[in-house]
Scaffold this active site. Structure first.
Site: not given
Length: 571
Positions: A187, A430, A454, A501
């Protein structure tokens, strides 16, 4: 010169300011009046919430609502009845001080998050420790470092920066951030990017190499940091900073432009999101849709499962905001590596090869999967939603998932509830199995979305979080590239959309290869969209074929990487 992890792009030049928080001494204590102690704790929580709320409101005004959501998430944690209840029970049951109860309970939660394989879940551990420290400082009467008051031209150097500390930074005075801990998805890194402050993280032992007032130059694009460089280096990076600022300004001209190559091939540039609020950035950077909505984040950081209605509201919000543009929503991808207490999941010995994603969902049809599918179908009446099934390894899994969708459709028809009748259902490719069977899958699914993170991990049999084997983890590995090309070829042969993605979709080294392979859709962080559009519109797919064929002839990652970097430098 030192090398860390590039967390926020840009060039930072300034004086080092070492930021070290006071080490808190936490005593167990022996409390007799537990009710008074609980009241003291409650007052500290109230004050912490007020401080965080003020910080969030300030951040929303200066930067944006999306960034403020990080701190609003802290407020939700501070008001979580389960967390508060456990701390109060520790105070009354064990007769310990508030600060000690906060220490033990928050550390338990933080350790649980840190043990999870998902990097984004590990970030929750940082959030929990941030909250813990804030409450303890209030209880102990210890003041925090006033980062907002740092002088102009400061480069912050710290072991780590919590989200609340980062949010208090004044970008007009801070030219860079260097930390010993952290990662790209933390973050603090997200806030640094939002504040447009260059940042380098994970530079182990750096505090012992620098002192207050040292001249620092850092490149947040490649993770390089110089301590007391000579004038030539300073001048070189000052010029790079000017070029970076100019280039960033020039990217704005790509807002509103179609993503078409020089030889007329049109592709989609879409974004990855984790919650409805992320759509704001997708629209800001002119994303052409959402290529991955990670729904698991709706299920995390809470004490109970989100209801069908809560999920419907979240999916509907994204669909409406995107106004007809495609929104690919991935069904729940959790498992043994993500310990959500209310799900009752047991710890897998090998979580990445265990009970997760579609395997879990098909086993929990009634209470988990069907409510999510109903919410998705209902929300599809309000936009162009597509359903994506993760972690598929065999065609039976997809068929069972599709049958469930048809079952839910019938239930909605019986009740007269609207939904998109021809909603598309695809899979995330994946696993090595899905890649090898792509020709079979392509005949039954509506689209592919390649998850390179992945796919690389499973193809290379490498834990991407393990530093000792990280040298094996690269989407440029010839084995991974062959897998990607095969999936795209199978999809194109059957006339279905093939997207990506994973992080590779926005990698300048990968983009020419993906265009040559025939990828239809590139999904990435919203902030990377304009640069990707600039790159794509400068290429001709026909001219890239020869480049891709040559790249695919190499046997090692280094050969591919060197060749592609040399090509890019000439482009």
């Amino acid at each position: 010169m030192f090398k860390g992890t590039n967390a926020s792009a840009g060039i930072g030049i300034g004086k080092a300011v070492i930021v070290e928080e006071t080490e808190l001494v936490i005593n167990k204590g022996n409390v007799e009046d537990t009710e008074a102690e609980k009241a003291r704790f409650q007052a500290a929580v109230k004050q912490a919430m007020e401080q965080t709320d003020a910080l969030a409101k300030d951040l929303a005004t200066r930067v944006g609502e999306k960034e403020a959501e990080i701190l609003n998430g802290h407020i939700l944690l501070l008001s979580d009845p389960m967390l508060i209840g456990e701390i109060e029970n520790a105070i009354s049951g064990e007769k310990v001080s508030s600060e000690y109860a906060v220490e033990t309970v928050c550390n338990t939660y933080a350790d649980m998050f840190a043990s999870m394989g998902d990097e984004l879940m590990q970030q929750r551990a940082t959030d929990m420790r941030d909250i813990k420290t804030r409450i303890q400082k209030i209880l102990l009467g210890v003041s925090s470092v006033d980062i907002a008051a740092l002088p102009e031209g400061s480069v912050i150097v710290a072991r780590d920066l919590t989200p609340s500390m980062t949010a208090g930074i004044n970008p007009a005075n801070v030219t860079g951030i260097v930390t010993e801990l952290g990662g790209k998805t933390s973050h603090s890194a997200i806030l640094a990017r939002a504040l447009e402050i260059p940042a380098v993280v994970a530079l182990e032992g750096f505090l012992s190499k620098v002192k207050d007032g040292d001249d620092l130059v850092l490149d947040g694009s490649d993770g390089t940091v110089y301590v007391n460089p000579d004038e030539a280096v300073k001048a070189d990076y000052a010029a790079k900073r000017e070029f970076y600022i100019k280039e960033k300004k020039e990217l704005e001209q790509y807002i509103g432009k179609p993503t078409i190559t020089k030889d007329g091939v049109e592709v989609e540039l879409v974004a990855n999101i984790g919650k409805p609020e992320d759509v704001e950035k997708v629209l800001q950077y002119d994303g052409e849709g959402v290529g991955l909505f990670r729904t698991e984040f709706l299920f995390m950081d809470r004490a109970s499962m989100p209801t069908e209605e809560e999920q419907f509201d979240a999916y509907k919000k994204v669909a409406v905001a995107m106004n007809g543009k495609p929104v690919i929503i991935r069904t729940l991808d959790i498992g043994g590596d993500k310990e959500i207490p209310y799900m009752g999941l047991s710890k897998d010995e090998n979580p990445f090869l265990g009970y997760r994603a579609i395997r879990f969902c098909l086993d929990r049809k009634d209470d988990v999967y069907k409510p999510q599918l109903r919410a998705l179908l209902r929300a599809s009446a309000f936009g162009n939603i597509r359903i994506m099934v993760p972690m598929v390894t065999c065609i039976e899994e997809f068929r069972e998932a599709k049958a469930l969708v048809e079952e839910v459709k019938k239930e909605l028809d019986e009740k007269g509830i609207a939904y998109k009748k021809d909603i598309q259902i695809g899979i995330m490719v994946e696993t090595a199995a899905a890649s090898l069977m792509a020709d079979v899958f392509a005949k039954e699914v509506d689209f592919f979305s390649i998850g390179t993170n992945d796919l690389t991990q499973y193809t290379m049999s490498v834990d991407r979080g393990n530093d000792k084997v990280s040298y094996l983890y690269s989407p440029l590995n010839p084995a991974v590239l062959r897998s990607i090309r095969h999936v795209i070829e199978c999809g194109r042969k059957e006339g279905i959309m093939v997207g990506m993605c994973g992080e590779a979709a926005s990698d300048p080294v990968m983009i020419p290869l993906l265009l040559a392979f025939g990828l239809n859709e590139f999904s990435m962080s919203a902030s990377a969209i304009l640069n990707a559009r600039k790159l794509i519109t400068g290429y001709s797919t026909k001219e890239l074929q020869e480049i891709a064929d040559k790249a695919m002839s190499f046997a090692t990652v280094k050969e591919v990487e060197d060749y592609m970097k040399e090509f890019i430098s000439r482009s």
